[in-house]
Scaffold this motif. Structure first.
Motif, PDB file in Angstrom:
ATOM      1  N   TRP A   1       0.860  -1.134   0.455  1.00 45.72           N
ATOM      2  CA  TRP A   1      -0.217   0.168  -0.471  1.00 45.72           C
ATOM      3  C   TRP A   1       0.967   1.308   0.130  1.00 45.72           C
ATOM      4  CZ3 TRP A   1       0.458  -3.052   4.038  1.00 45.72           C
ATOM      5  CH2 TRP A   1       1.283  -2.201   5.499  1.00 45.72           C
ATOM      6  N   ARG A   2       0.387   2.670  -0.453  1.00 44.62           N
ATOM      7  CA  ARG A   2       0.610   3.896  -0.299  1.00 44.62           C
ATOM      8  C   ARG A   2      -0.402   4.432  -0.389  1.00 44.62           C
ATOM      9  NH1 ARG A   2       2.237   7.067  -4.561  1.00 44.62           N
ATOM     10  NH2 ARG A   2       4.313   8.346  -4.485  1.00 44.62           N
ATOM     11  N   SER A   3      -0.198   5.423   0.503  1.00 40.41           N
ATOM     12  CA  SER A   3      -1.223   5.908   1.325  1.00 40.41           C
ATOM     13  C   SER A   3      -0.820   8.105   1.911  1.00 40.41           C
ATOM     14  CB  SER A   3      -2.679   5.499   2.273  1.00 40.41           C
ATOM     15  OG  SER A   3      -1.968   5.425   3.599  1.00 40.41           O
ATOM     16  N   PRO A   4      -1.414   8.196   1.725  1.00 43.12           N
ATOM     17  CA  PRO A   4      -1.344   9.334   2.878  1.00 43.12           C
ATOM     18  C   PRO A   4      -0.368   9.105   4.083  1.00 43.12           C
ATOM     19  CG  PRO A   4      -3.086  10.120   1.319  1.00 43.12           C
ATOM     20  CD  PRO A   4      -2.935   8.688   1.230  1.00 43.12           C
ATOM     21  N   SER A   5       0.476  10.462   4.174  1.00 44.97           N
ATOM     22  CA  SER A   5       0.489   9.486   6.056  1.00 44.97           C
ATOM     23  C   SER A   5      -0.321  10.946   6.894  1.00 44.97           C
ATOM     24  CB  SER A   5       2.499  10.066   6.425  1.00 44.97           C
ATOM     25  OG  SER A   5       2.375   9.451   7.627  1.00 44.97           O
TER      26      SER A   5
ATOM     27  N   ARG B   1       7.358  -6.173  -1.859  1.00 47.27           N
ATOM     28  CA  ARG B   1       8.190  -5.747  -2.519  1.00 47.27           C
ATOM     29  C   ARG B   1       8.684  -5.186  -3.840  1.00 47.27           C
ATOM     30  NH1 ARG B   1      14.579  -6.866  -1.665  1.00 47.27           N
ATOM     31  NH2 ARG B   1      13.845  -7.326   0.348  1.00 47.27           N
ATOM     32  N   HIS B   2       7.934  -6.546  -4.091  1.00 44.90           N
ATOM     33  CA  HIS B   2       7.308  -6.409  -6.385  1.00 44.90           C
ATOM     34  C   HIS B   2       5.768  -5.491  -5.915  1.00 44.90           C
ATOM     35  CE1 HIS B   2      11.077  -8.650  -8.026  1.00 44.90           C
ATOM     36  NE2 HIS B   2      10.592  -9.010  -6.431  1.00 44.90           N
ATOM     37  N   VAL B   3       5.483  -5.676  -5.690  1.00 42.68           N
ATOM     38  CA  VAL B   3       3.793  -5.243  -5.211  1.00 42.68           C
ATOM     39  C   VAL B   3       3.460  -3.797  -5.099  1.00 42.68           C
ATOM     40  CG1 VAL B   3       1.859  -5.527  -5.017  1.00 42.68           C
ATOM     41  CG2 VAL B   3       2.683  -7.191  -5.295  1.00 42.68           C
ATOM     42  N   LEU B   4       5.073  -3.263  -4.172  1.00 39.13           N
ATOM     43  CA  LEU B   4       5.279  -1.883  -4.051  1.00 39.13           C
ATOM     44  C   LEU B   4       6.235  -1.062  -5.495  1.00 39.13           C
ATOM     45  CD1 LEU B   4       4.914   0.621  -1.756  1.00 39.13           C
ATOM     46  CD2 LEU B   4       6.705  -0.063  -0.529  1.00 39.13           C
ATOM     47  N   LYS B   5       6.772  -1.797  -5.755  1.00 34.77           N
ATOM     48  CA  LYS B   5       7.554  -1.486  -6.687  1.00 34.77           C
ATOM     49  C   LYS B   5       6.694  -0.811  -8.523  1.00 34.77           C
ATOM     50  CE  LYS B   5      10.323  -3.226 -10.313  1.00 34.77           C
ATOM     51  NZ  LYS B   5      11.427  -3.602 -11.166  1.00 34.77           N
ATOM     52  N   VAL B   6       5.634  -1.563  -8.041  1.00 34.87           N
ATOM     53  CA  VAL B   6       4.333  -1.156  -9.387  1.00 34.87           C
ATOM     54  C   VAL B   6       3.425   0.181  -9.052  1.00 34.87           C
ATOM     55  CG1 VAL B   6       2.881  -1.952 -10.905  1.00 34.87           C
ATOM     56  CG2 VAL B   6       4.298  -3.490 -10.128  1.00 34.87           C
TER      57      VAL B   6
ATOM     58  N   ALA C   1      -0.953  -6.566 -10.848  1.00 33.91           N
ATOM     59  CA  ALA C   1      -0.527  -5.519  -9.671  1.00 33.91           C
ATOM     60  C   ALA C   1      -0.527  -4.478 -10.749  1.00 33.91           C
ATOM     61  CB  ALA C   1       0.638  -4.977  -9.196  1.00 33.91           C
ATOM     62  N   ARG C   2      -0.432  -4.627 -12.184  1.00 38.30           N
ATOM     63  CA  ARG C   2      -0.245  -3.170 -13.348  1.00 38.30           C
ATOM     64  C   ARG C   2      -1.651  -3.170 -13.703  1.00 38.30           C
ATOM     65  NH1 ARG C   2       5.365  -5.256 -14.348  1.00 38.30           N
ATOM     66  NH2 ARG C   2       6.901  -3.043 -13.334  1.00 38.30           N
TER      67      ARG C   2
ATOM     68  N   ARG D   1       3.107   6.170  -9.949  1.00 34.79           N
ATOM     69  CA  ARG D   1       2.433   7.272  -8.631  1.00 34.79           C
ATOM     70  C   ARG D   1       1.379   7.150  -8.851  1.00 34.79           C
ATOM     71  NH1 ARG D   1       5.935  11.639 -12.227  1.00 34.79           N
ATOM     72  NH2 ARG D   1       8.593  10.047 -11.869  1.00 34.79           N
ATOM     73  N   VAL D   2       0.654   5.755  -7.905  1.00 30.06           N
ATOM     74  CA  VAL D   2      -0.918   5.838  -7.519  1.00 30.06           C
ATOM     75  C   VAL D   2      -0.816   5.671  -6.131  1.00 30.06           C
ATOM     76  CG1 VAL D   2      -1.643   4.658  -9.457  1.00 30.06           C
ATOM     77  CG2 VAL D   2      -1.009   3.185  -7.882  1.00 30.06           C
ATOM     78  N   GLU D   3      -1.659   6.230  -5.750  1.00 33.26           N
ATOM     79  CA  GLU D   3      -2.435   6.270  -4.033  1.00 33.26           C
ATOM     80  C   GLU D   3      -3.352   4.510  -3.804  1.00 33.26           C
ATOM     81  OE1 GLU D   3      -2.901   9.635  -1.696  1.00 33.26           O
ATOM     82  OE2 GLU D   3      -1.061  10.646  -3.567  1.00 33.26           O
TER      83      GLU D   3
END
Length: 310
Positions: free
Chosen positions: A64-68, A94-99, A132-133, A104-106
């Motif tokens: 995941w990648r989200s606002p802190s 880590r491969h999923v996070l790389k994608v 993932a892509r 550049r998505v959240e």
């Protein structure tokens, strides 16, 4: 080392219900293993990982990648937090996070793998990343489609408002042109004491353009253009006929003079012509009388001498 048991293939598919806030990739199958990804830009990561659609998968790889929510020393600086969960597939997170970072998505992505009984080696990481892509592309495609739809609706609303204003103004212009054409037509008619003809066209109420769909407004716009062009053409034809009639008819001033006055003017013009024909060729030249010179005295003496000598 014993092999992991083969997990059952997924039997549940995500419905197209609009309430679901996640997008699914196409399945990737390799030697009986199946990979499929779920992406959500808003759903919490752990909640996404617990979906029933892949609860029977061998691995549910999460990133995941989200606002802190943490504050920084520098104000108004937006920070993001990231995280992963391999769920037994080492280095898979880590491969999923790389994608996610590359695109550049959240949001959060879960790549589910149903193990088929055969180890795939490094190829499994390529399948994880491609799944993932594909899920992110599915979300972007829908976002682009909805964005285009919103822009199309906004453009149509602007066009509709513009057409309503133009059609209202054009209706007024058509009324003015029709009145002008009637005036020109009355001027073409022979002069008489009768009152000029008025149009027998019944008055028609202007349509309510606000109630019309945009396709109907476009049709009215084309029809009004044709009407304006037709009226302008008729007005030009009427003006040409008026010009030709005025060129052939006598001067209105002479037409109003009595016959006696016109006859006097003709007589004066004739007298002037005769006077010009009898006048000398050279202006200002007057015929002079012939004057004889007197004889001189010495002319008589000479004649007398001649007589005496004879």
């Amino acid at each position: 080392m014993s092999k992991r048991p083969r997990s059952p293939s997924p039997v549940k598919e995500l419905s197209d219900d609009a309430d679901h806030d996640f997008w699914i990739s196409e399945k990737i199958e390799d030697r009986a293993s199946i990979f499929q990804a779920w992406f959500s830009p808003t759903m919490p990561a752990k909640e996404l990982q617990k979906l029933d659609q892949f609860k029977d998968a061998s691995h549910r790889i999460l990133a995941w990648r989200s606002p802190s929510s943490q504050r920084t020393l520098v104000g108004n600086v937006r920070t993001l937090e990231t995280g992963t969960d391999d769920d037994g597939e080492r280095y898979g997170g880590r491969h999923v996070l790389k994608v996610i970072e590359e695109m550049r998505v959240e949001g959060a992505i879960v790549v589910a793998r149903w193990y088929g009984g055969v180890m795939l080696g490094p190829a499994r990481f390529a399948h994880i990343e491609n799944s993932a892509r594909d899920a992110i592309r599915a979300w972007r495609q829908k976002e682009d489609s909805e964005g285009q739809k919103r822009r199309r609706i906004e453009d149509e609303d602007m066009e509709r408002a513009s057409l309503i204003v133009e059609l209202t103004d054009r209706d007024q212009n058509i009324l003015v042109l029709r009145k002008l054409l009637e005036e020109k037509t009355n001027q073409i008619q022979p002069h008489s004491h009768a009152e000029p003809k008025t149009s027998s066209r019944p008055s028609v109420l202007a349509p309510d353009y606000n109630l019309m769909p945009i396709d109907r407004l476009r049709q009215f716009d084309k029809a009004r253009d044709s009407t304006v062009a037709f009226l302008l053409k008729k007005i030009d034809e009427a003006e040409k006929q008026i010009s030709l009639r005025d060129a052939k008819s006598p001067s209105p001033i002479l037409a109003e003079l009595p016959d006696a006055v016109i006859a006097d003017q003709a007589h004066l013009q004739t007298s002037a012509v005769l006077h010009e024909t009898q006048a000398p060729d050279t202006p200002g030249e007057v015929e002079k009388p012939v004057v004889r010179a007197p004889q001189k005295p010495f002319e008589e003496e000479e004649s007398s001498d001649d007589d005496s000598s004879s």
